[in-house]
Design an enzyme around this catalytic site. Structure first.
Site, mmCIF file in Angstrom:
data_model
loop_
_atom_site.group_PDB
_atom_site.id
_atom_site.type_symbol
_atom_site.label_atom_id
_atom_site.label_comp_id
_atom_site.label_asym_id
_atom_site.label_seq_id
_atom_site.Cartn_x
_atom_site.Cartn_y
_atom_site.Cartn_z
ATOM 1 N N HIS A 54 0.846 -1.202 0.000
ATOM 2 C CA HIS A 54 0.000 0.000 0.000
ATOM 3 C C HIS A 54 0.877 1.246 0.000
ATOM 4 C CE1 HIS A 54 0.750 -0.809 4.254
ATOM 5 N NE2 HIS A 54 0.295 0.373 4.591
ATOM 6 N N HIS A 56 1.332 3.924 1.952
ATOM 7 C CA HIS A 56 1.841 4.660 3.104
ATOM 8 C C HIS A 56 3.362 4.731 3.095
ATOM 9 C CE1 HIS A 56 -2.133 3.963 5.510
ATOM 10 N NE2 HIS A 56 -2.228 4.916 4.607
ATOM 11 N N ASP A 58 5.791 4.435 5.129
ATOM 12 C CA ASP A 58 6.669 3.464 5.772
ATOM 13 C C ASP A 58 6.679 2.121 5.040
ATOM 14 O OD1 ASP A 58 3.993 3.232 6.615
ATOM 15 O OD2 ASP A 58 4.537 2.206 8.462
ATOM 16 N N HIS A 59 5.938 2.027 3.951
ATOM 17 C CA HIS A 59 5.954 0.821 3.124
ATOM 18 C C HIS A 59 6.422 1.105 1.692
ATOM 19 C CE1 HIS A 59 3.679 -1.767 6.009
ATOM 20 N NE2 HIS A 59 3.328 -0.575 6.442
ATOM 21 N N HIS A 110 -7.383 -1.386 5.605
ATOM 22 C CA HIS A 110 -6.412 -0.394 6.066
ATOM 23 C C HIS A 110 -6.351 0.764 5.066
ATOM 24 C CE1 HIS A 110 -3.023 1.181 8.224
ATOM 25 N NE2 HIS A 110 -2.227 1.081 7.169
ATOM 26 N N ASP A 134 -0.235 -4.360 5.991
ATOM 27 C CA ASP A 134 -1.013 -3.956 7.157
ATOM 28 C C ASP A 134 -2.439 -4.506 7.119
ATOM 29 O OD1 ASP A 134 1.184 -2.634 8.023
ATOM 30 O OD2 ASP A 134 0.399 -0.605 7.763
ATOM 31 N N HIS A 173 4.511 -5.093 10.297
ATOM 32 C CA HIS A 173 4.962 -4.452 11.535
ATOM 33 C C HIS A 173 5.163 -5.467 12.648
ATOM 34 C CE1 HIS A 173 4.288 -0.195 10.407
ATOM 35 N NE2 HIS A 173 3.311 -0.687 9.669
#
Length: 282
Positions: A54, A56, A58-59, A110, A134, A173
């Site tokens: 996805h 975001h 941090d990915h 998410h 996520d 995570h």
């Protein structure tokens, strides 16, 4: 198929999947590209493709730099918001890297464009692997930000929950201890939750990853996969699975806030990281 688990940032995981015969490699959720390239070099493999779950930061934040450093790199995902995307994938689409097959599974919840990746090799005794970002984590799932509870239930239970029980789950995570503490609140008499929490706390003390789990294990202690179980229904006061999931999501947010309250500035930063706020244009 060899999977390298790479802890990055505060609690993220990115992954390097190696086809051992051809030495071709595929990365999942690149957040720190130079760290990934160190491992690529050490393993002596050729990185050809990035699978992003996805959009975001941090990915996906490492995609652009990695594509600059490796011209011709393919960056694949299901959401046009993914940084440096070269091709958009569709639900059910299948890819192949040497002997490794990849089935792309759209799992909104998410985010609306979240894609999970199911990998396997024919005639191989090793279990298949799920890279769930996520959408699904060990004993939990990512916050529902962009989809309905009904869509999230379908993603978790009907799309992911029906994969083979031996499937290894590689999530985005390291939230296992907190997830299990919430699961214990939901089902205080669940012995599987108690045993897994004790195990996870020991792993945490030793600074060792808790991934992967398996889907079979997740069905025993993950409340978000157990929405039809009577103890979980009793906790939520609901019967319809989507309504049970809705309450679970709400209760988990309250549980997390009570465990670790955030100041307003931290909430704003978290929202920015999740992509809920936009930065000013220069």
């Amino acid at each position: 198929m060899k999977v390298k688990v790479v802890p990055v940032l505060e609690d993220n995981y990115m992954y390097l999947v190696i086809e051992e015969r051809t030495r071709e490699a595929v990365a999942v959720d690149v957040a720190v590209p130079r760290r990934l390239l160190e491992i690529v070099g050490r393993e002596g493999v050729s990185l050809t493709t990035v699978l992003t779950t996805h959009h975001h930061w941090d990915h996906a934040r490492g995609n652009a730099e990695l594509a600059r450093l490796l011209p011709g790199l393919e960056v694949l995902g299901a959401d046009e918001r993914i940084c440096a995307l070269t091709r958009r994938l569709a639900h059910g689409e299948e890819l192949q890297f040497g002997a490794i097959h990849v089935r792309c599974l759209l799992t909104p919840g998410h985010t609306s464009g979240h894609m999970s990746y199911f990998l396997w090799e024919d005639e191989c005794p090793d279990p298949p692997a799920l890279f769930s970002g996520d959408a699904l984590s060990v004993a939990g799932c990512g916050s529902r930000l962009e989809s309905t509870a009904q869509l999230m239930y379908q993603s978790l239970v009907e799309t992911l929950g029906t994969l083979p029980p031996e499937t290894k789950v590689f999530c985005g995570h390291e939230h296992t201890v907190g997830n299990l503490e919430f699961a214990q609140k939901v089902e205080p008499c669940n012995d599987h939750v108690k045993a897994k929490l004790s195990w996870a706390k020991k792993r945490d003390e030793d600074d060792v990853p808790t991934v992967p789990s398996t889907l079979g294990e997740e069905r025993l202690y993950n409340p978000f996969l157990r929405a039809t179980e009577e103890p979980v229904r009793k906790f939520t006061g609901k019967v319809a699975p989507a309504e049970v999931l809705e309450v679970l999501c709400r209760e988990r947010v309250s549980f997390e806030r009570a465990a670790e309250p955030l100041q307003p500035q931290a909430r704003a930063l978290l929202a920015l990281q999740w992509g809920l706020l936009s930065t000013p244009r220069e």
